[in-house]
Design a protein around this motif. Structure first.
Motif, PDB file in Angstrom:
ATOM      1  N   UNK A   1      30.292  -2.091  -2.163  1.00  0.00           N
ATOM      2  CA  UNK A   1      29.134  -1.820  -3.034  1.00  0.00           C
ATOM      3  C   UNK A   1      28.357  -3.100  -3.303  1.00  0.00           C
ATOM      4  N   UNK A   2      29.090  -4.183  -3.543  1.00  0.00           N
ATOM      5  CA  UNK A   2      28.455  -5.481  -3.814  1.00  0.00           C
ATOM      6  C   UNK A   2      27.613  -5.936  -2.625  1.00  0.00           C
ATOM      7  N   UNK A   3      28.176  -5.859  -1.442  1.00  0.00           N
ATOM      8  CA  UNK A   3      27.450  -6.273  -0.237  1.00  0.00           C
ATOM      9  C   UNK A   3      26.274  -5.336   0.056  1.00  0.00           C
ATOM     10  N   UNK A   4      26.438  -4.059  -0.248  1.00  0.00           N
ATOM     11  CA  UNK A   4      25.354  -3.096  -0.022  1.00  0.00           C
ATOM     12  C   UNK A   4      24.152  -3.417  -0.899  1.00  0.00           C
ATOM     13  N   UNK A   5      24.418  -3.715  -2.164  1.00  0.00           N
ATOM     14  CA  UNK A   5      23.308  -4.080  -3.059  1.00  0.00           C
ATOM     15  C   UNK A   5      22.719  -5.438  -2.667  1.00  0.00           C
ATOM     16  N   UNK A   6      23.592  -6.320  -2.160  1.00  0.00           N
ATOM     17  CA  UNK A   6      23.085  -7.585  -1.648  1.00  0.00           C
ATOM     18  C   UNK A   6      22.173  -7.378  -0.457  1.00  0.00           C
ATOM     19  N   UNK A   7      22.488  -6.381   0.376  1.00  0.00           N
ATOM     20  CA  UNK A   7      21.645  -6.062   1.531  1.00  0.00           C
ATOM     21  C   UNK A   7      20.268  -5.577   1.084  1.00  0.00           C
ATOM     22  N   UNK A   8      20.238  -4.741   0.039  1.00  0.00           N
ATOM     23  CA  UNK A   8      18.951  -4.289  -0.507  1.00  0.00           C
ATOM     24  C   UNK A   8      18.133  -5.496  -0.946  1.00  0.00           C
ATOM     25  N   UNK A   9      18.800  -6.403  -1.653  1.00  0.00           N
ATOM     26  CA  UNK A   9      18.111  -7.598  -2.118  1.00  0.00           C
ATOM     27  C   UNK A   9      17.622  -8.460  -0.973  1.00  0.00           C
ATOM     28  N   UNK A  10      18.433  -8.562   0.094  1.00  0.00           N
ATOM     29  CA  UNK A  10      18.029  -9.364   1.245  1.00  0.00           C
ATOM     30  C   UNK A  10      16.794  -8.776   1.908  1.00  0.00           C
ATOM     31  N   UNK A  11      16.745  -7.468   2.037  1.00  0.00           N
ATOM     32  CA  UNK A  11      15.568  -6.814   2.629  1.00  0.00           C
ATOM     33  C   UNK A  11      14.328  -7.113   1.791  1.00  0.00           C
ATOM     34  N   UNK A  12      14.488  -7.053   0.469  1.00  0.00           N
ATOM     35  CA  UNK A  12      13.363  -7.334  -0.421  1.00  0.00           C
ATOM     36  C   UNK A  12      12.930  -8.790  -0.301  1.00  0.00           C
ATOM     37  N   UNK A  13      13.900  -9.702  -0.324  1.00  0.00           N
ATOM     38  CA  UNK A  13      13.584 -11.129  -0.185  1.00  0.00           C
ATOM     39  C   UNK A  13      12.893 -11.416   1.141  1.00  0.00           C
ATOM     40  N   UNK A  14      13.383 -10.802   2.210  1.00  0.00           N
ATOM     41  CA  UNK A  14      12.813 -11.040   3.534  1.00  0.00           C
ATOM     42  C   UNK A  14      11.366 -10.551   3.610  1.00  0.00           C
ATOM     43  N   UNK A  15      11.098  -9.405   3.001  1.00  0.00           N
ATOM     44  CA  UNK A  15       9.733  -8.873   3.008  1.00  0.00           C
ATOM     45  C   UNK A  15       8.790  -9.784   2.223  1.00  0.00           C
ATOM     46  N   UNK A  16       9.299 -10.338   1.118  1.00  0.00           N
ATOM     47  CA  UNK A  16       8.492 -11.278   0.333  1.00  0.00           C
ATOM     48  C   UNK A  16       8.124 -12.496   1.165  1.00  0.00           C
ATOM     49  N   UNK A  17       9.100 -13.022   1.875  1.00  0.00           N
ATOM     50  CA  UNK A  17       8.848 -14.199   2.706  1.00  0.00           C
ATOM     51  C   UNK A  17       7.947 -13.866   3.885  1.00  0.00           C
ATOM     52  N   UNK A  18       8.161 -12.705   4.489  1.00  0.00           N
ATOM     53  CA  UNK A  18       7.370 -12.317   5.655  1.00  0.00           C
ATOM     54  C   UNK A  18       5.906 -12.108   5.286  1.00  0.00           C
ATOM     55  N   UNK A  19       5.674 -11.521   4.113  1.00  0.00           N
ATOM     56  CA  UNK A  19       4.303 -11.242   3.681  1.00  0.00           C
ATOM     57  C   UNK A  19       3.670 -12.411   2.941  1.00  0.00           C
ATOM     58  N   UNK A  20       4.513 -13.410   2.616  1.00  0.00           N
ATOM     59  CA  UNK A  20       4.046 -14.585   1.869  1.00  0.00           C
ATOM     60  C   UNK A  20       3.379 -14.187   0.550  1.00  0.00           C
ATOM     61  N   UNK A  21       4.013 -13.279  -0.152  1.00  0.00           N
ATOM     62  CA  UNK A  21       3.573 -12.849  -1.478  1.00  0.00           C
ATOM     63  C   UNK A  21       4.820 -12.599  -2.302  1.00  0.00           C
ATOM     64  N   UNK A  22       4.635 -12.312  -3.609  1.00  0.00           N
ATOM     65  CA  UNK A  22       5.809 -12.047  -4.429  1.00  0.00           C
ATOM     66  C   UNK A  22       6.142 -10.559  -4.498  1.00  0.00           C
ATOM     67  N   UNK A  23       5.609  -9.788  -3.554  1.00  0.00           N
ATOM     68  CA  UNK A  23       5.884  -8.364  -3.488  1.00  0.00           C
ATOM     69  C   UNK A  23       6.687  -8.059  -2.229  1.00  0.00           C
ATOM     70  N   UNK A  24       7.888  -7.524  -2.427  1.00  0.00           N
ATOM     71  CA  UNK A  24       8.738  -7.168  -1.303  1.00  0.00           C
ATOM     72  C   UNK A  24       8.619  -5.695  -0.984  1.00  0.00           C
ATOM     73  N   UNK A  25       9.745  -5.027  -0.823  1.00  0.00           N
ATOM     74  CA  UNK A  25       9.702  -3.592  -0.597  1.00  0.00           C
ATOM     75  C   UNK A  25       9.230  -2.913  -1.882  1.00  0.00           C
ATOM     76  N   UNK A  26       8.719  -1.706  -1.764  1.00  0.00           N
ATOM     77  CA  UNK A  26       8.172  -1.009  -2.925  1.00  0.00           C
ATOM     78  C   UNK A  26       9.280  -0.695  -3.929  1.00  0.00           C
ATOM     79  N   UNK A  27       8.948  -0.640  -5.214  1.00  0.00           N
ATOM     80  CA  UNK A  27       9.952  -0.295  -6.224  1.00  0.00           C
ATOM     81  C   UNK A  27      10.626   1.050  -5.931  1.00  0.00           C
ATOM     82  N   UNK A  28       9.861   2.008  -5.415  1.00  0.00           N
ATOM     83  CA  UNK A  28      10.439   3.320  -5.102  1.00  0.00           C
ATOM     84  C   UNK A  28      11.466   3.208  -3.984  1.00  0.00           C
ATOM     85  N   UNK A  29      11.157   2.409  -2.961  1.00  0.00           N
ATOM     86  CA  UNK A  29      12.093   2.229  -1.861  1.00  0.00           C
ATOM     87  C   UNK A  29      13.358   1.521  -2.335  1.00  0.00           C
TER      88      UNK A  29
END
Length: 371
Positions: A132-160
């Motif tokens: 469970x810990x690693x799964x939630x970490x994976x969600x966070x990693x996806x969000x962090x990666x999207x923030x870096x890729x888009x060069x903004x402070x918005x990652x994946x959508x809150x709904x996602x």
């Protein structure tokens, strides 16, 4: 959400060396206190501090592992240009923190999981909580990666993000059902000497706790060393509470606490790295998962006092703004800025003062629950 820090500056070159030393001081005091407490409590519990099932050994191994691994991973994160994007509407003093590597959760969370799994001999409960810990970490990693890729402070959508959190929470609850220990559906209130037989209502509550705790921890991650230190205290106390009934999960809690301390060596003010959602979502998930398995939700509620207040501050800010919105579409602010730690900063508190006070409050809550 977002986490912050400052550029690392060599102490010999820093114009504000006292701040650097104070950051080291806070982290060092916390590490020494938790280490000493683990040794003392192991002695009281007739455990050798160096034995596998203890508080001290997993704490120290994880702290050393995360601290050492960080020395190698942080330069890699810098080379990969994983610098944090700082919110323009955040405290202006934080703008200088732009460019500090984020996603630090990728090295200190796995350290805790590996240490806990090995020392617990891959206990079933520890494996489930680790997943469970690693799964939630994976969600966070996806969000962090999207923030870096888009060069903004918005990652994946809150709904996602919410949907993914609910999916993994549902899977974890499904495992709890298959495990067949339905005694956890009776919530014990030790301070009142009562039990609440929730029955089927326990399962939506369990899902809510997993999602809410991870998001609350996430909101607390906004100042150098704040989330890492407060979680280290909270999950250590949770481990103390369950030591006699769930020694393997005690080892998991101690390992996570130690890993937070190792990460704090790099994240204390001025931070060299931020944990990002990769770390904060995982930590919240770990706290909630352990509490659910061990039937310690009331204790978790108290231990999460800092995270709870931080979340309430955001809810109050948003609610008040909407309630006072005028014809021009603008409302009033209840706080100077939310979460609460930013409000305190804007009223004149230094980051170190906020972190120090929050550490003390977290420690008081931990003592109250452990007693």
């Amino acid at each position: 959400m977002w986490s912050e820090g400052t550029f690392f500056v060599d102490a010999k070159l820093s114009p504000n060396r006292s701040l650097n030393l104070s950051g080291i001081g806070l982290a060092s005091v916390l590490a020494l206190l938790l280490t000493a407490t683990s040794i003392i409590l192991d002695g009281i519990g007739n455990r050798n501090p160096l034995q596998i099932t203890s508080l001290s050994l997993p704490l120290l191994l994880s702290a050393a592992g995360a601290g050492i691994l960080g020395q190698w991973v942080i330069p890699v994160l810098q080379a990969l240009k994983t610098g944090q994007i700082i919110r323009e509407d955040g405290p202006q003093a934080h703008l200088k923190k732009a460019g500090t590597p984020t996603m630090g959760g990728i090295f200190f969370i796995p350290v805790a999981v590996v240490v806990a799994c090995i020392l617990s001999d891959f206990n079933q409960d520890v494996l489930a909580v680790s997943a469970l810990t690693l799964s939630y970490g994976l969600i966070g990693w996806i969000d962090d990666w999207q923030i870096l890729r888009r060069k903004s402070n918005k990652g994946i959508s809150p709904k996602m993000k919410l949907m993914l959190q609910i999916i993994f929470a549902t899977l974890f609850c499904g495992w709890l059902i298959l495990k067949g220990d339905f005694s956890i559906t009776n919530i014990h209130l030790p301070w009142l000497g009562l039990s609440l037989p929730l029955g089927l209502l326990f399962w939506p509550l369990a899902g809510f706790v997993l999602v809410a705790e991870s998001n609350a921890t996430n909101l607390t991650d906004g100042i150098d060393g704040l989330a890492a230190g407060t979680v280290a205290i909270a999950i250590f106390a949770l481990g103390v509470i369950i030591a006699s009934t769930s020694p393997e999960l005690m080892v998991f809690c101690a390992a996570v606490s130690g890993s937070c301390l190792g990460f704090l060596a790099h994240n204390r003010n001025p931070a060299r790295v931020f944990m990002g959602d990769t770390g904060s979502l995982a930590l919240g998930g770990a706290l909630a998962a352990v509490a659910l398995i061990t039937n310690t939700l009331p204790a978790l509620f108290v231990l999460s006092g800092i995270f709870f207040v931080e979340t309430l501050s955001v809810m109050a800010q948003v609610g008040y703004y909407k309630a006072t919105k005028g014809p021009d579409g603008k409302g009033k602010r209840l706080l100077k800025m939310a979460p609460l730690h930013h409000h305190l900063e804007l009223t004149g508190w230094s980051e170190l003062k906020v972190v120090g006070v929050f550490y003390i409050i977290a420690a008081i809550l931990a003592v109250l629950v452990a007693l």
